[in-house]
Design an enzyme around this catalytic site. Sequence first.
Site, PDB file in Angstrom:
ATOM      1  N   LYS A  52       0.966  -1.104   0.181  1.00  0.00           N
ATOM      2  CA  LYS A  52       0.011   0.051  -0.216  1.00  0.00           C
ATOM      3  C   LYS A  52       0.952   1.225   0.114  1.00  0.00           C
ATOM      4  CE  LYS A  52      -3.794  -2.456   2.384  1.00  0.00           C
ATOM      5  NZ  LYS A  52      -4.410  -2.327   3.816  1.00  0.00           N
ATOM      6  N   CYS A  68      -0.416   0.994   5.873  1.00  0.00           N
ATOM      7  CA  CYS A  68      -0.863  -0.049   7.178  1.00  0.00           C
ATOM      8  C   CYS A  68      -1.782  -1.223   6.607  1.00  0.00           C
ATOM      9  CB  CYS A  68      -1.639   0.677   7.932  1.00  0.00           C
ATOM     10  SG  CYS A  68      -1.024   2.281   8.680  1.00  0.00           S
ATOM     11  N   ASP A  69      -2.046  -2.341   7.542  1.00  0.00           N
ATOM     12  CA  ASP A  69      -2.919  -3.369   7.226  1.00  0.00           C
ATOM     13  C   ASP A  69      -2.884  -4.098   8.546  1.00  0.00           C
ATOM     14  OD1 ASP A  69      -4.241  -4.843   5.020  1.00  0.00           O
ATOM     15  OD2 ASP A  69      -3.401  -6.582   6.030  1.00  0.00           O
ATOM     16  N   THR A  70      -4.182  -4.522   8.958  1.00  0.00           N
ATOM     17  CA  THR A  70      -4.489  -4.988  10.005  1.00  0.00           C
ATOM     18  C   THR A  70      -5.131  -6.752   9.757  1.00  0.00           C
ATOM     19  OG1 THR A  70      -4.816  -3.161  11.135  1.00  0.00           O
ATOM     20  CG2 THR A  70      -5.746  -4.793  12.119  1.00  0.00           C
ATOM     21  N   GLY A 105       0.419  -4.312  10.460  1.00  0.00           N
ATOM     22  CA  GLY A 105       1.910  -3.998   9.715  1.00  0.00           C
ATOM     23  C   GLY A 105       1.800  -2.476   9.415  1.00  0.00           C
TER      24      GLY A 105
END
Length: 191
Positions: A52, A68-70, A105
């Site tokens: 991203k 960001c990633d969750t 992340g």
Amino acid sequence: MKEIILASSSPRRKELMGLIPTRFKIITKEVEETINVACSPKENVQNLADKKAYAVACDHKDEWVLGCDTVVVCEEEILGKPQNVEHAKEMLKRLSGQAHLVYTGVSLRNIARNVKITQAVCSKVYMKEISEEELKWYVATGEPLDKAGAYGIQGLASNFMEKIEGDYFNIVGLPVSTVYEILKQQQLINL
């Protein structure tokens, strides 16, 4: 005063970024969010966060971009966003009365300076047993439909939380203190 780009359209991440003493703007780019089964949940969120950040950084080469990633992980399986109401119910039934992990992340990129910093934070969530009646009520609110693991700890699902271990903000979607430290290392904090 330096400004960074938050490569996320999440209203929760935008709100949490507001806690960090830095200026930011939001620019996103569509990326395919594919989970690689050969990678661990930690590696997956780091890779997706970087994907991203990189997608936006390619158009803004001399700017600082944060991606960001969750994901929610239950019994070694990554639970993403539910596809529909029935899928949300399935996920919540799996999480009910169980402990699970939430990984976020974060990746900070600046292509012109050849900087890539990627980290992941993990928190453990203990969810109370959710009755069938509570499950129907919660899913009917629509809240679980756009959230990893089919719940938002900061919203109505807070009724079902027993306890957490780790960073609360990580569970919401942005580990504030980790991001603060990354930005501080790059002198992007405005105190």
